[in-house]
Design a protein around this motif. Sequence first.
Motif, PDB file in Angstrom:
ATOM      1  N   GLY A  41       0.829  -1.198   0.000  1.00  0.00           N
ATOM      2  CA  GLY A  41       0.000   0.000   0.000  1.00  0.00           C
ATOM      3  C   GLY A  41       0.863   1.249   0.000  1.00  0.00           C
ATOM      4  O   GLY A  41       1.865   1.329   0.726  1.00  0.00           O
ATOM      5  N   TYR A  42       0.495   2.215  -0.828  1.00  0.00           N
ATOM      6  CA  TYR A  42       1.255   3.451  -0.960  1.00  0.00           C
ATOM      7  C   TYR A  42       0.328   4.649  -0.800  1.00  0.00           C
ATOM      8  O   TYR A  42      -0.843   4.600  -1.185  1.00  0.00           O
ATOM      9  N   ALA A  43       0.861   5.757  -0.324  1.00  0.00           N
ATOM     10  CA  ALA A  43       0.164   7.038  -0.447  1.00  0.00           C
ATOM     11  C   ALA A  43       0.453   7.602  -1.826  1.00  0.00           C
ATOM     12  O   ALA A  43       1.536   7.393  -2.390  1.00  0.00           O
ATOM     13  N   LEU A  44      -0.527   8.302  -2.379  1.00  0.00           N
ATOM     14  CA  LEU A  44      -0.328   9.031  -3.632  1.00  0.00           C
ATOM     15  C   LEU A  44      -0.162  10.507  -3.279  1.00  0.00           C
ATOM     16  O   LEU A  44      -1.058  11.118  -2.701  1.00  0.00           O
ATOM     17  N   ASN A  45       0.980  11.064  -3.618  1.00  0.00           N
ATOM     18  CA  ASN A  45       1.306  12.430  -3.242  1.00  0.00           C
ATOM     19  C   ASN A  45       1.260  13.375  -4.435  1.00  0.00           C
ATOM     20  O   ASN A  45       1.511  12.969  -5.576  1.00  0.00           O
ATOM     21  N   GLY A  56      -3.742  20.277  -6.054  1.00  0.00           N
ATOM     22  CA  GLY A  56      -3.908  19.832  -4.675  1.00  0.00           C
ATOM     23  C   GLY A  56      -4.666  18.544  -4.496  1.00  0.00           C
ATOM     24  O   GLY A  56      -5.550  18.457  -3.625  1.00  0.00           O
ATOM     25  N   ALA A  57      -4.366  17.518  -5.277  1.00  0.00           N
ATOM     26  CA  ALA A  57      -5.034  16.227  -5.143  1.00  0.00           C
ATOM     27  C   ALA A  57      -4.294  15.365  -4.117  1.00  0.00           C
ATOM     28  O   ALA A  57      -3.178  15.670  -3.699  1.00  0.00           O
ATOM     29  N   SER A  58      -4.934  14.285  -3.716  1.00  0.00           N
ATOM     30  CA  SER A  58      -4.313  13.314  -2.815  1.00  0.00           C
ATOM     31  C   SER A  58      -4.926  11.951  -3.095  1.00  0.00           C
ATOM     32  O   SER A  58      -5.955  11.840  -3.771  1.00  0.00           O
ATOM     33  N   GLY A  59      -4.296  10.905  -2.568  1.00  0.00           N
ATOM     34  CA  GLY A  59      -4.861   9.587  -2.817  1.00  0.00           C
ATOM     35  C   GLY A  59      -4.059   8.479  -2.185  1.00  0.00           C
ATOM     36  O   GLY A  59      -3.122   8.708  -1.421  1.00  0.00           O
ATOM     37  N   GLU A  76      -7.439   5.065  -5.272  1.00  0.00           N
ATOM     38  CA  GLU A  76      -8.482   5.938  -4.754  1.00  0.00           C
ATOM     39  C   GLU A  76      -7.879   7.331  -4.622  1.00  0.00           C
ATOM     40  O   GLU A  76      -6.811   7.496  -4.036  1.00  0.00           O
ATOM     41  N   ALA A  77      -8.561   8.337  -5.197  1.00  0.00           N
ATOM     42  CA  ALA A  77      -7.995   9.687  -5.199  1.00  0.00           C
ATOM     43  C   ALA A  77      -9.084  10.724  -5.007  1.00  0.00           C
ATOM     44  O   ALA A  77     -10.246  10.522  -5.378  1.00  0.00           O
ATOM     45  N   LEU A 217      -0.487  12.963  -9.463  1.00  0.00           N
ATOM     46  CA  LEU A 217      -0.228  12.171  -8.262  1.00  0.00           C
ATOM     47  C   LEU A 217       0.778  11.066  -8.573  1.00  0.00           C
ATOM     48  O   LEU A 217       0.781  10.511  -9.680  1.00  0.00           O
ATOM     49  N   CYS A 218       1.577  10.724  -7.584  1.00  0.00           N
ATOM     50  CA  CYS A 218       2.521   9.625  -7.740  1.00  0.00           C
ATOM     51  C   CYS A 218       2.777   8.993  -6.378  1.00  0.00           C
ATOM     52  O   CYS A 218       2.825   9.692  -5.366  1.00  0.00           O
ATOM     53  N   GLY A 219       2.938   7.688  -6.364  1.00  0.00           N
ATOM     54  CA  GLY A 219       3.240   7.018  -5.120  1.00  0.00           C
ATOM     55  C   GLY A 219       3.908   5.686  -5.357  1.00  0.00           C
ATOM     56  O   GLY A 219       3.665   5.025  -6.365  1.00  0.00           O
ATOM     57  N   GLY A 220       4.746   5.292  -4.421  1.00  0.00           N
ATOM     58  CA  GLY A 220       5.403   4.000  -4.525  1.00  0.00           C
ATOM     59  C   GLY A 220       6.212   3.717  -3.288  1.00  0.00           C
ATOM     60  O   GLY A 220       6.284   4.531  -2.369  1.00  0.00           O
ATOM     61  N   ILE A 221       6.846   2.592  -3.259  1.00  0.00           N
ATOM     62  CA  ILE A 221       7.487   2.130  -2.042  1.00  0.00           C
ATOM     63  C   ILE A 221       8.720   2.946  -1.678  1.00  0.00           C
ATOM     64  O   ILE A 221       9.209   2.888  -0.555  1.00  0.00           O
TER      65      ILE A 221
END
Length: 223
Positions: A41-45, A56-59, A76-77, A217-221
């Motif tokens: 599971g990652y946060a999307l920043n 200003g999105a998040s996910g 999910e965003a 948005l981008c997210g990863g380990i």
Amino acid sequence: MKIATRTAAATLVSLALVAGGASAAHAGHDANPSEKVASYGYALNAVQPADVPGSGASGKTRVKALPNGKLQVTVEAWGLSPNLPHAMHLHGVPGAATDMGCPGPAQAGDDGVVTVLDGAPFYGGILTSLTSTGDVSPASALALDRFAVADESGYLHYERTFTDVPGYTDAGTVQVVVHGIDFDRNGMYAFNPEDPFASRSSSLGAAIPLEATVPVLCGGIAN
């Protein structure tokens, strides 16, 4: 809505192949994934500087390597451009435990925006296009008629299970990237010569609006 052309898709495929050859840094992984299901599971920043309209999105996202070569991706965003499709991809470098990262506001160029080409050295090439239906290869990178659409509040939920796609063995190292910002809020990805951001072309080609391809948005380990 589909603004993708064969030329645009070919450009993005070429980018995926070139970026995929970039060097990568090793990163730590979740400690104890299941023997049968490796779940990450990652946060999307937010990628763009705060002064970029619609930045200003998040996910959050979860990537699961299931048995029999299946890969399940959930995204999910919140705060995305309403009522518009958002291209999404798994990015990375195929192979053993290599991991790229995500760009942030500091990677914005002189134009004040983090473009696809600005981000590619960080998150690597496209492994899988996270379309809702049909083809999932890099050739579908801009097939906006087959990507998930944010609702009227800018909320997007996506889930799909893939079989035998690149990224399965790299589930713990891939980056999930979400694209698309309607800078002028006119309900479409299109050129608007009167808007300082919507008037610009994508870094992938002069005929493609920046709005359609800019990473949001981008997210990863690694993050």
